[in-house]
Design a protein around this motif. Structure first.
Motif, PDB file in Angstrom:
ATOM      1  N   GLU A 152      35.063  47.915  54.274  1.00  0.00           N
ATOM      2  CA  GLU A 152      35.336  49.340  54.491  1.00  0.00           C
ATOM      3  C   GLU A 152      35.145  50.132  53.201  1.00  0.00           C
ATOM      4  OE1 GLU A 152      36.811  47.192  57.852  1.00  0.00           O
ATOM      5  OE2 GLU A 152      37.146  46.882  55.710  1.00  0.00           O
ATOM      6  N   LEU A 153      35.472  49.516  52.060  1.00  0.00           N
ATOM      7  CA  LEU A 153      35.276  50.196  50.781  1.00  0.00           C
ATOM      8  C   LEU A 153      33.785  50.439  50.524  1.00  0.00           C
ATOM      9  CD1 LEU A 153      36.582  51.287  48.196  1.00  0.00           C
ATOM     10  CD2 LEU A 153      36.348  48.998  47.198  1.00  0.00           C
ATOM     11  N   HIS A 154      32.943  49.488  50.887  1.00  0.00           N
ATOM     12  CA  HIS A 154      31.492  49.662  50.731  1.00  0.00           C
ATOM     13  C   HIS A 154      30.985  50.794  51.626  1.00  0.00           C
ATOM     14  CE1 HIS A 154      27.290  48.519  50.107  1.00  0.00           C
ATOM     15  NE2 HIS A 154      27.129  48.625  51.409  1.00  0.00           N
ATOM     16  N   ILE A 155      31.554  50.906  52.829  1.00  0.00           N
ATOM     17  CA  ILE A 155      31.169  52.006  53.729  1.00  0.00           C
ATOM     18  C   ILE A 155      31.470  53.342  53.070  1.00  0.00           C
ATOM     19  CG2 ILE A 155      31.644  53.103  55.950  1.00  0.00           C
ATOM     20  CD1 ILE A 155      32.264  50.339  57.082  1.00  0.00           C
ATOM     21  N   GLU A 156      32.654  53.451  52.484  1.00  0.00           N
ATOM     22  CA  GLU A 156      33.057  54.725  51.866  1.00  0.00           C
ATOM     23  C   GLU A 156      32.228  55.047  50.629  1.00  0.00           C
ATOM     24  OE1 GLU A 156      36.754  56.605  49.287  1.00  0.00           O
ATOM     25  OE2 GLU A 156      37.030  54.687  50.332  1.00  0.00           O
ATOM     26  N   GLU A 157      32.080  54.069  49.741  1.00  0.00           N
ATOM     27  CA  GLU A 157      31.501  54.367  48.435  1.00  0.00           C
ATOM     28  C   GLU A 157      29.982  54.419  48.435  1.00  0.00           C
ATOM     29  OE1 GLU A 157      33.094  51.511  45.708  1.00  0.00           O
ATOM     30  OE2 GLU A 157      34.969  52.631  45.458  1.00  0.00           O
ATOM     31  N   LYS A 158      29.327  53.645  49.279  1.00  0.00           N
ATOM     32  CA  LYS A 158      27.872  53.536  49.179  1.00  0.00           C
ATOM     33  C   LYS A 158      27.150  53.781  50.501  1.00  0.00           C
ATOM     34  CE  LYS A 158      28.041  50.252  45.323  1.00  0.00           C
ATOM     35  NZ  LYS A 158      27.632  48.914  44.830  1.00  0.00           N
ATOM     36  N   TRP A 159      27.535  53.048  51.533  1.00  0.00           N
ATOM     37  CA  TRP A 159      26.674  52.982  52.718  1.00  0.00           C
ATOM     38  C   TRP A 159      26.600  54.303  53.471  1.00  0.00           C
ATOM     39  CZ3 TRP A 159      27.746  53.310  58.049  1.00  0.00           C
ATOM     40  CH2 TRP A 159      26.666  52.988  58.879  1.00  0.00           C
ATOM     41  N   TYR A 160      27.737  54.883  53.842  1.00  0.00           N
ATOM     42  CA  TYR A 160      27.706  56.053  54.717  1.00  0.00           C
ATOM     43  C   TYR A 160      26.965  57.220  54.087  1.00  0.00           C
ATOM     44  CZ  TYR A 160      29.151  59.574  58.079  1.00  0.00           C
ATOM     45  OH  TYR A 160      29.141  60.557  59.042  1.00  0.00           O
ATOM     46  N   ARG A 161      27.182  57.464  52.798  1.00  0.00           N
ATOM     47  CA  ARG A 161      26.592  58.641  52.154  1.00  0.00           C
ATOM     48  C   ARG A 161      25.087  58.511  51.972  1.00  0.00           C
ATOM     49  NH1 ARG A 161      29.506  60.598  48.685  1.00  0.00           N
ATOM     50  NH2 ARG A 161      31.405  59.423  49.112  1.00  0.00           N
ATOM     51  N   ARG A 162      24.518  57.303  52.081  1.00  0.00           N
ATOM     52  CA  ARG A 162      23.057  57.187  51.984  1.00  0.00           C
ATOM     53  C   ARG A 162      22.398  56.979  53.343  1.00  0.00           C
ATOM     54  NH1 ARG A 162      21.815  51.796  52.424  1.00  0.00           N
ATOM     55  NH2 ARG A 162      23.248  50.263  51.544  1.00  0.00           N
ATOM     56  N   THR A 163      23.140  57.198  54.424  1.00  0.00           N
ATOM     57  CA  THR A 163      22.554  57.160  55.759  1.00  0.00           C
ATOM     58  C   THR A 163      22.517  58.559  56.349  1.00  0.00           C
ATOM     59  OG1 THR A 163      24.609  56.889  57.038  1.00  0.00           O
ATOM     60  CG2 THR A 163      23.623  54.887  56.078  1.00  0.00           C
ATOM     61  N   ALA A 164      21.807  58.676  57.465  1.00  0.00           N
ATOM     62  CA  ALA A 164      21.702  59.966  58.159  1.00  0.00           C
ATOM     63  C   ALA A 164      22.770  60.119  59.240  1.00  0.00           C
ATOM     64  CB  ALA A 164      20.315  60.111  58.777  1.00  0.00           C
ATOM     65  N   LEU A 165      23.825  59.325  59.192  1.00  0.00           N
ATOM     66  CA  LEU A 165      24.868  59.437  60.220  1.00  0.00           C
ATOM     67  C   LEU A 165      25.566  60.789  60.171  1.00  0.00           C
ATOM     68  CD1 LEU A 165      26.637  55.961  60.477  1.00  0.00           C
ATOM     69  CD2 LEU A 165      25.237  57.111  62.184  1.00  0.00           C
ATOM     70  N   GLU A 166      25.575  61.426  59.011  1.00  0.00           N
ATOM     71  CA  GLU A 166      26.162  62.766  58.944  1.00  0.00           C
ATOM     72  C   GLU A 166      25.478  63.704  59.935  1.00  0.00           C
ATOM     73  OE1 GLU A 166      26.710  66.488  55.794  1.00  0.00           O
ATOM     74  OE2 GLU A 166      25.985  64.538  55.088  1.00  0.00           O
ATOM     75  N   GLU A 167      24.149  63.574  60.061  1.00  0.00           N
ATOM     76  CA  GLU A 167      23.405  64.410  61.011  1.00  0.00           C
ATOM     77  C   GLU A 167      23.669  63.994  62.446  1.00  0.00           C
ATOM     78  OE1 GLU A 167      21.735  66.983  60.040  1.00  0.00           O
ATOM     79  OE2 GLU A 167      22.176  66.529  57.938  1.00  0.00           O
ATOM     80  N   LEU A 168      23.754  62.694  62.694  1.00  0.00           N
ATOM     81  CA  LEU A 168      23.892  62.194  64.063  1.00  0.00           C
ATOM     82  C   LEU A 168      25.305  62.359  64.600  1.00  0.00           C
ATOM     83  CD1 LEU A 168      21.829  58.889  63.648  1.00  0.00           C
ATOM     84  CD2 LEU A 168      21.043  61.061  64.597  1.00  0.00           C
ATOM     85  N   LEU A 169      26.297  62.186  63.730  1.00  0.00           N
ATOM     86  CA  LEU A 169      27.698  62.217  64.173  1.00  0.00           C
ATOM     87  C   LEU A 169      28.406  63.519  63.819  1.00  0.00           C
ATOM     88  CD1 LEU A 169      28.821  58.597  63.177  1.00  0.00           C
ATOM     89  CD2 LEU A 169      27.850  59.377  65.337  1.00  0.00           C
ATOM     90  N   GLY A 170      27.857  64.262  62.870  1.00  0.00           N
ATOM     91  CA  GLY A 170      28.505  65.504  62.464  1.00  0.00           C
ATOM     92  C   GLY A 170      29.735  65.293  61.605  1.00  0.00           C
ATOM     93  N   VAL A 171      29.787  64.167  60.873  1.00  0.00           N
ATOM     94  CA  VAL A 171      30.933  63.865  60.004  1.00  0.00           C
ATOM     95  C   VAL A 171      30.431  63.792  58.574  1.00  0.00           C
ATOM     96  CG1 VAL A 171      32.779  62.229  59.473  1.00  0.00           C
ATOM     97  CG2 VAL A 171      32.034  62.548  61.848  1.00  0.00           C
ATOM     98  N   VAL A 172      30.966  64.634  57.704  1.00  0.00           N
ATOM     99  CA  VAL A 172      30.515  64.667  56.315  1.00  0.00           C
ATOM    100  C   VAL A 172      31.060  63.437  55.585  1.00  0.00           C
ATOM    101  CG1 VAL A 172      30.340  67.170  56.257  1.00  0.00           C
ATOM    102  CG2 VAL A 172      32.503  66.067  55.631  1.00  0.00           C
ATOM    103  N   PRO A 173      30.363  62.964  54.539  1.00  0.00           N
ATOM    104  CA  PRO A 173      30.800  61.757  53.834  1.00  0.00           C
ATOM    105  C   PRO A 173      32.207  61.848  53.260  1.00  0.00           C
ATOM    106  CG  PRO A 173      28.533  62.291  53.257  1.00  0.00           C
ATOM    107  CD  PRO A 173      29.042  63.444  54.064  1.00  0.00           C
ATOM    108  N   GLU A 174      32.642  63.035  52.870  1.00  0.00           N
ATOM    109  CA  GLU A 174      33.983  63.169  52.273  1.00  0.00           C
ATOM    110  C   GLU A 174      35.090  62.774  53.244  1.00  0.00           C
ATOM    111  OE1 GLU A 174      31.598  65.456  52.156  1.00  0.00           O
ATOM    112  OE2 GLU A 174      31.039  65.122  50.041  1.00  0.00           O
ATOM    113  N   LYS A 175      34.803  62.808  54.540  1.00  0.00           N
ATOM    114  CA  LYS A 175      35.816  62.462  55.538  1.00  0.00           C
ATOM    115  C   LYS A 175      35.768  60.989  55.942  1.00  0.00           C
ATOM    116  CE  LYS A 175      36.190  67.089  57.531  1.00  0.00           C
ATOM    117  NZ  LYS A 175      36.132  67.909  58.769  1.00  0.00           N
TER     118      LYS A 175
END
Length: 602
Positions: A152-175
């Motif tokens: 989960e720490l890897h998801i927060e620090e690295k993985w999520y912010r370098r994917t396009a899931l922000e566009e697909l899910l509408g959730v910004v990396p800070e959340k």
């Protein structure tokens, strides 16, 4: 079968295509052969999406729907902006920014929605004051496990912010942070049974699921950490060769095609056979008891378990312990064998009581393997005996008790040949120089005869009637689908090791891996229908190369105002990726969003 990318130059042009390859066994080991070469669809072929759509809709569906599951929601700002707007762009200022991983998360999000997990969890998990819906957090956890398994720490620090899931899910990396992800695990776990029932129904809609043959197997996965707060974490027989670590056991039920139906988690010191009488009632409570044939390996077999199944009216095909084969020594010498497949022969042997049927099987490949293993261990025992004899003759080995212990350790290390020799250790009446012990041995003829007869043979038992031996054997061999399921979850989805320290988090981690495996099998079934084999890793690796990025254009509009036009686009697939997408029946979205920002004058 799996995909292999091929490229060749012809007439000055570079051509790209795919080969569908399968592995097979030969006398010289494993080999590979090309089953088919894949390019664009022929006019007579259907895309994988059209075939899935036909199952879902109950009709012949040849057109991909508009705005498919795989398209992001339309951007209102882009829709309102005029595509024919006249602007003047300063070419020297064009930039590419914000490159993100797109293809793999886009595909995983589509699979999640195809299975209806977004709607199910949105309905089941009651909304509260959370900023991000728990159904969306569950999707993030599962998609991360599917695309790039890690913590989960890897998801927060690295993985999520370098994917396009922000566009697909509408959730910004800070959340997306560890506190929210851990809380998402806690919210997801209570819905395990609901998820299992839903997936079974959805698999049936997509792939015409067959549930009359259920395969049950058990594995273990180990922990890192002290695990003082988790009673499930115990030391036991480790399938990962990590007996030094505490572990849990996981019992998984899959269909004959490998689609998961349910699982249970047990303490790490649980014996396989003790799980049978808990997993079967749990599955029958969810899906009923009618026409269920249970297939299990010999580790699950006990007379109590088989009686338990018969008393419930259940049917089974199970393996048996190796020593039980000696009861059928006479039948091994008979000639009335039937060929089940190349290199495998089988025969039926009715039980004296008439309640069951035993199936003898012998395999040429297995025989060669077991003979080689016996020969290797026999040579090791013989070499060890010669060393003991030399030590006794030199006077270094004088005590009978120590010699017996040394012989015991030698047989334990080479247990497959522990009865290959008759060994005698005796004290000499009077020493011969330095020698005080006499160690002699000779080969056990009965052991050699039995090994020659039994190597390559194994025994199955079943209470099914009116079924020939070859069919029973083929049904039992389907148990490899359960073993493949464990291999995929451990190797591809990294179920092991478990780092969580609380029992509920451990169970939730396993549930996320189960959901990720459901996505994996959905993609494998989709690929199979599209003629792409059933091994998703190569396809995922190719689709993951597709990125999204912002094309930044410094522009001046009619009224003289200056602004930055930011076009969030998806990269064009290369020819090989285009072939895969076309066969699946998918069309990549071209533009995700347009963002305009007013700037100071140029």
């Amino acid at each position: 079968m799996f995909l292999r990318r091929c490229e060749r130059n012809k007439n000055g042009k570079r051509h790209t295509y795919w080969a569908l390859v399968e592995s097979f066994r030969t006398a010289r080991g494993s080999r590979q052969r090309v089953v088919a070469y894949l390019g664009e669809l022929k006019p007579s072929e259907e895309t994988g999406w059209a075939k899935l759509g036909a199952h879902l809709e109950g009709k012949d569906r040849r057109q991909q729907p508009q705005l498919s599951l795989f398209d992001p929601p339309p951007d209102p700002a882009a829709r309102e902006s005029s595509e024919s707007e006249e602007v003047r762009v300063r070419l020297s200022g064009i930039k590419l920014e914000r490159l993100r991983d797109f293809g793999d998360v886009w595909l995983a999000w589509g699979l999640w929605r195809m299975l209806g997990l977004d709607e199910l969890l949105a309905r089941e998990i009651k909304p509260g004051r959370e900023e991000v819906p728990w159904a969306t957090v569950a999707a993030i956890l599962t998609i991360a496990r599917f695309c790039e398994p890690s913590s989960e720490l890897h998801i927060e620090e690295k993985w999520y912010r370098r994917t396009a899931l922000e566009e697909l899910l509408g959730v910004v990396p800070e959340k997306v942070h560890t506190d929210r992800l851990y809380a998402g695990l806690d919210q997801l776990l209570p819905h395990k049974e609901t998820l299992e029932k839903h997936l079974r129904q959805r698999f049936g809609q997509l792939f015409e699921l067959k549930c009359d043959l259920l395969l049950y197997d058990i594995t273990s996965t180990y922990f890192e950490g002290d695990m003082e707060g988790c009673p499930l974490a115990q030391r036991g027989y480790s399938r990962d060769s990590r007996g030094d670590r505490p572990q849990v056991c996981i019992g998984l039920v899959v269909t004959e095609e490998g689609f998961p139906l349910g699982y249970e988690v047990y303490a790490g010191n649980t014996h396989d056979s003790t799980t049978v009488q808990t997993i079967i009632p749990a599955l029958e409570k969810k899906y009923g008891t009618l026409n269920r044939v249970w297939v299990m390996d010999r580790g699950m077999v006990s007379e109590a378990n088989l009686k338990f199944l018969r008393d419930r009216g259940g049917q089974y095909i199970v393996g048996t312990p190796k020593q039980m084969l000696r009861q059928f020594e006479q039948h091994l010498t008979e000639q009335n064998w039937t060929q089940a497949q190349a290199g495998v022969e089988v025969k039926l042997v009715p039980a004296p009581e008439g309640e069951e049927t035993f199936i003898l099987a012998r395999s040429t490949d297995r025989r060669a393997k077991e003979l080689a293993m016996h020969e290797k261990f026999t040579l090791r025992v013989e070499a060890g005996l010669k060393k003991m004899q030399a030590a006794a003759e030199a006077g270094r080995l004088k005590d009978e008790t120590l010699a017996g212990e040394r012989l015991g350790r030698l047989k334990q290390r080479n247990w497959r040949a522990s009865h290959a020799f008759d060994v005698t250790i005796k004290k000499l009446p009077s020493p011969l120089g330095k020698q005080q012990l006499e160690i002699t041995w000779q080969r056990n003829a009965k052991f050699g005869d039995w090994a020659e007869l039994a190597d390559g043979c194994y025994l199955l038992r079943s209470n099914l009637t009116g079924v020939d031996a070859a069919t029973l054997w083929r049904r039992y061999i389907q148990l490899t689908e359960a073993e493949w399921a464990f291999r995929i979850t451990k190797d591809e989805l990294e179920l092991r090791p478990i780092w969580h320290q609380k029992e509920d988090r451990v169970r939730a981690h396993i549930l996320v891996c189960f959901l990720a495996y459901a996505l994996w099998k959905t993609l494998a079934g989709w690929m199979n229908g599209a003629g792409l084999g059933d091994a998703p890793r190569t396809l995922l690796h190719e689709i993951a190369k597709i990125k999204s990025g912002d094309i930044v254009l410094p522009a001046r509009i009619k009224d003289g105002a200056e602004k930055l036009i930011r076009l969030r686009h998806v990269t064009e697939p290369d020819p090989a990726q285009a072939i895969l997408l076309h066969r699946l029946g998918l069309t990549l979205p071209r533009r995700l969003r347009r963002l305009d920002t007013l700037t100071t004058p140029m």
